[in-house]
Motif scaffolding. Structure first.
Motif, mmCIF file in Angstrom:
data_model
loop_
_atom_site.group_PDB
_atom_site.id
_atom_site.type_symbol
_atom_site.label_atom_id
_atom_site.label_comp_id
_atom_site.label_asym_id
_atom_site.label_seq_id
_atom_site.Cartn_x
_atom_site.Cartn_y
_atom_site.Cartn_z
ATOM 1 N N VAL A 207 0.827 -1.201 0.000
ATOM 2 C CA VAL A 207 0.000 0.000 0.000
ATOM 3 C C VAL A 207 0.864 1.254 0.000
ATOM 4 O O VAL A 207 0.624 2.189 -0.763
ATOM 5 C CB VAL A 207 -0.972 -0.001 1.204
ATOM 6 C CG1 VAL A 207 -1.633 1.353 1.399
ATOM 7 C CG2 VAL A 207 -2.016 -1.086 1.037
ATOM 8 N N SER A 208 1.889 1.283 0.837
ATOM 9 C CA SER A 208 2.753 2.467 0.873
ATOM 10 C C SER A 208 3.535 2.623 -0.421
ATOM 11 O O SER A 208 3.785 3.750 -0.866
ATOM 12 C CB SER A 208 3.702 2.402 2.069
ATOM 13 O OG SER A 208 4.614 1.347 1.933
ATOM 14 N N LEU A 209 3.906 1.530 -1.055
ATOM 15 C CA LEU A 209 4.606 1.597 -2.331
ATOM 16 C C LEU A 209 3.697 2.168 -3.421
ATOM 17 O O LEU A 209 4.103 3.050 -4.188
ATOM 18 C CB LEU A 209 5.102 0.213 -2.735
ATOM 19 C CG LEU A 209 5.928 0.134 -4.007
ATOM 20 C CD1 LEU A 209 7.236 0.882 -3.826
ATOM 21 C CD2 LEU A 209 6.189 -1.309 -4.370
ATOM 22 N N ILE A 210 2.457 1.702 -3.465
ATOM 23 C CA ILE A 210 1.505 2.199 -4.460
ATOM 24 C C ILE A 210 1.195 3.673 -4.232
ATOM 25 O O ILE A 210 1.174 4.464 -5.174
ATOM 26 C CB ILE A 210 0.222 1.345 -4.443
ATOM 27 C CG1 ILE A 210 0.527 -0.055 -4.970
ATOM 28 C CG2 ILE A 210 -0.883 1.999 -5.256
ATOM 29 C CD1 ILE A 210 -0.587 -1.051 -4.755
ATOM 30 N N ILE A 211 0.978 4.062 -2.981
ATOM 31 C CA ILE A 211 0.699 5.462 -2.673
ATOM 32 C C ILE A 211 1.905 6.327 -3.038
ATOM 33 O O ILE A 211 1.752 7.426 -3.582
ATOM 34 C CB ILE A 211 0.314 5.631 -1.190
ATOM 35 C CG1 ILE A 211 -1.070 5.032 -0.943
ATOM 36 C CG2 ILE A 211 0.332 7.102 -0.780
ATOM 37 C CD1 ILE A 211 -1.468 4.997 0.499
ATOM 38 N N GLY B 155 2.943 10.579 -4.947
ATOM 39 C CA GLY B 155 4.089 11.272 -4.394
ATOM 40 C C GLY B 155 4.451 12.523 -5.157
ATOM 41 O O GLY B 155 4.504 12.531 -6.374
ATOM 42 N N LYS B 156 4.657 13.613 -4.432
ATOM 43 C CA LYS B 156 5.111 14.845 -5.048
ATOM 44 C C LYS B 156 6.636 14.854 -5.037
ATOM 45 O O LYS B 156 7.258 14.493 -4.047
ATOM 46 C CB LYS B 156 4.599 16.048 -4.277
ATOM 47 C CG LYS B 156 3.097 16.211 -4.326
ATOM 48 C CD LYS B 156 2.674 17.454 -3.589
ATOM 49 C CE LYS B 156 1.173 17.609 -3.647
ATOM 50 N NZ LYS B 156 0.748 18.793 -2.900
ATOM 51 N N ARG B 157 7.197 15.278 -6.127
ATOM 52 C CA ARG B 157 8.656 15.329 -6.217
ATOM 53 C C ARG B 157 9.148 16.720 -5.825
ATOM 54 O O ARG B 157 8.622 17.723 -6.246
ATOM 55 C CB ARG B 157 9.109 15.003 -7.640
ATOM 56 C CG ARG B 157 8.813 13.593 -8.011
ATOM 57 C CD ARG B 157 9.461 13.267 -9.309
ATOM 58 N NE ARG B 157 9.189 11.870 -9.630
ATOM 59 C CZ ARG B 157 9.772 11.235 -10.608
ATOM 60 N NH1 ARG B 157 10.640 11.846 -11.363
ATOM 61 N NH2 ARG B 157 9.504 9.978 -10.834
ATOM 62 N N ARG B 158 10.172 16.722 -5.025
ATOM 63 C CA ARG B 158 10.798 17.979 -4.622
ATOM 64 C C ARG B 158 12.066 18.171 -5.437
ATOM 65 O O ARG B 158 12.813 17.259 -5.683
ATOM 66 C CB ARG B 158 11.150 17.958 -3.146
ATOM 67 C CG ARG B 158 9.957 17.868 -2.249
ATOM 68 C CD ARG B 158 10.401 17.935 -0.831
ATOM 69 N NE ARG B 158 9.274 17.645 0.048
ATOM 70 C CZ ARG B 158 9.377 17.520 1.340
ATOM 71 N NH1 ARG B 158 10.548 17.645 1.912
ATOM 72 N NH2 ARG B 158 8.334 17.272 2.067
#
Length: 57
Positions: A44-48, A53-56
């Motif tokens: 789940v954390s990998l998919i999220i 995920g926003k890239r900085r």
């Protein structure tokens, strides 16, 4: 969480070697359940992370 899986797995192996079948089975069952929970949370954390995920920069 993976640490708990390894602890219960070691307890199960030691109990099995010493002949405590009930304790070994219970510890192995707990280790299996915690391992599956770990795998689900990891997926789940990998998919999220991949989808939202926003890239900085």
């Amino acid at each position: 969480m993976l640490r708990w899986v390894l602890i219960f797995l070691v307890v199960a192996v030691i109990a099995a070697v010493l002949g405590f079948g009930g304790i070994a089975g219970a510890a192995a069952g707990i280790a299996e359940i915690i391992f599956y929970i770990f795998i689900i949370l990891f997926a789940v954390s990998l998919i999220i992370g991949l989808l939202g995920g926003k890239r900085r920069r």
